[in-house]
Design a protein around this motif. Structure first.
Motif, PDB file in Angstrom:
ATOM      1  N   GLU A   1       0.814  -1.218   0.000  1.00 50.40           N
ATOM      2  CA  GLU A   1       0.000   0.000   0.000  1.00 50.40           C
ATOM      3  C   GLU A   1       0.846   1.266   0.000  1.00 50.40           C
ATOM      4  OE1 GLU A   1      -3.657   0.086   2.394  1.00 50.40           O
ATOM      5  OE2 GLU A   1      -2.878  -1.752   3.294  1.00 50.40           O
TER       6      GLU A   1
ATOM      7  N   LYS B   1     -10.349   7.276   8.428  1.00 50.10           N
ATOM      8  CA  LYS B   1     -10.772   7.868   7.153  1.00 50.10           C
ATOM      9  C   LYS B   1     -11.694   9.064   7.368  1.00 50.10           C
ATOM     10  CE  LYS B   1     -10.287   3.440   4.838  1.00 50.10           C
ATOM     11  NZ  LYS B   1     -10.957   2.336   4.164  1.00 50.10           N
TER      12      LYS B   1
ATOM     13  N   ASP C   1      -7.778  12.941  -4.338  1.00 50.99           N
ATOM     14  CA  ASP C   1      -8.001  11.522  -4.636  1.00 50.99           C
ATOM     15  C   ASP C   1      -7.955  10.643  -3.396  1.00 50.99           C
ATOM     16  OD1 ASP C   1      -8.095  12.221  -7.315  1.00 50.99           O
ATOM     17  OD2 ASP C   1      -5.932  11.916  -7.578  1.00 50.99           O
ATOM     18  N   GLY C   2      -7.627  11.230  -2.240  1.00 47.97           N
ATOM     19  CA  GLY C   2      -7.561  10.458  -1.007  1.00 47.97           C
ATOM     20  C   GLY C   2      -6.186   9.906  -0.706  1.00 47.97           C
ATOM     21  N   ASP C   3      -5.145  10.408  -1.398  1.00 54.83           N
ATOM     22  CA  ASP C   3      -3.775   9.970  -1.135  1.00 54.83           C
ATOM     23  C   ASP C   3      -3.134  10.873  -0.090  1.00 54.83           C
ATOM     24  OD1 ASP C   3      -4.081   8.074  -3.071  1.00 54.83           O
ATOM     25  OD2 ASP C   3      -2.801   9.041  -4.549  1.00 54.83           O
TER      26      ASP C   3
ATOM     27  N   ARG D   1       3.789   7.844  -0.225  1.00 57.27           N
ATOM     28  CA  ARG D   1       2.374   7.967  -0.592  1.00 57.27           C
ATOM     29  C   ARG D   1       1.598   6.766  -0.060  1.00 57.27           C
ATOM     30  NH1 ARG D   1       0.216  11.027  -4.650  1.00 57.27           N
ATOM     31  NH2 ARG D   1       1.625  12.581  -5.479  1.00 57.27           N
TER      32      ARG D   1
ATOM     33  N   ASN E   1      -8.868   4.477   0.269  1.00 53.74           N
ATOM     34  CA  ASN E   1      -9.167   3.146  -0.276  1.00 53.74           C
ATOM     35  C   ASN E   1      -8.366   2.041   0.407  1.00 53.74           C
ATOM     36  OD1 ASN E   1     -10.951   4.272  -2.152  1.00 53.74           O
ATOM     37  ND2 ASN E   1      -9.270   4.697  -3.559  1.00 53.74           N
ATOM     38  N   SER E   2      -7.717   2.364   1.511  1.00 54.48           N
ATOM     39  CA  SER E   2      -6.880   1.386   2.196  1.00 54.48           C
ATOM     40  C   SER E   2      -7.745   0.404   2.993  1.00 54.48           C
ATOM     41  CB  SER E   2      -5.916   2.100   3.138  1.00 54.48           C
ATOM     42  OG  SER E   2      -5.183   1.146   3.881  1.00 54.48           O
TER      43      SER E   2
ATOM     44  N   ASN F   1      -2.654   5.528  -0.310  1.00 50.58           N
ATOM     45  CA  ASN F   1      -4.043   5.800  -0.687  1.00 50.58           C
ATOM     46  C   ASN F   1      -4.900   5.523   0.534  1.00 50.58           C
ATOM     47  OD1 ASN F   1      -6.593   6.014  -1.753  1.00 50.58           O
ATOM     48  ND2 ASN F   1      -6.001   5.091  -3.703  1.00 50.58           N
TER      49      ASN F   1
END
Length: 144
Positions: A18, A58, A72-74, A44, A49-50, A46
């Motif tokens: 990840e 989150k 993008d959620g990174d 980095r 979406n992890s 994500n």
């Protein structure tokens, strides 16, 4: 080392696949080493979406990560604090761990309303009347 899992606490472990690390030339002191070796690290993850992270992390991510979180959620962490690539890599992983631990904190308990004590109300009113007397004394003096 990006393939190594990142242990956050006893329940949260981020798998190595990840995390994405890239190395770039750093700025600052270091002489010829800075010009030749890519020591700065960009880590980095994500986050949104992890599968490794709980929903609380989150949900709190925008507040805790701030500008480090992309649309993008990174999560992007750039570290060039040290002259060594390994130390920068470790520092980036430690910063990510600290931010995730902060985002995983439970919300504080709701505030319980309290009333001021009788003595504090009396002291406040006495101080107000004292200030009023001082300001009244500043007026023009009337002559008889």
């Amino acid at each position: 080392m990006a393939a190594d899992p990142l242990y956050i606490d006893d329940r949260i472990v981020i798998a190595g696949w990840e995390l994405t690390e890239s190395f770039v030339l750093a700025s600052g002191p270091g002489g010829q080493n800075v010009n030749k070796v890519a020591t700065a690290v960009e880590l980095r993850l994500n986050l949104m979406n992890s599968p490794s992270l709980p929903e609380r992390v989150k949900a709190n991510a925008p507040r805790v990560f701030g500008r480090k979180l992309t649309k993008d959620g990174d999560v992007v962490l750039f570290v060039d604090a040290y002259r060594s690539q390994d130390r920068n890599r470790e520092e980036a992983r430690e910063r990510l761990k600290a931010l995730i631990l902060e985002a995983n904190q439970p919300p504080p308990p709701p505030r319980r309303k309290t009333r001021p004590t009788k003595g504090s109300i009396e002291r406040r009113l006495k101080a107000k009347s004292g200030r009023s007397e001082i300001k009244k004394g500043r007026g023009k003096i009337e002559s008889d």
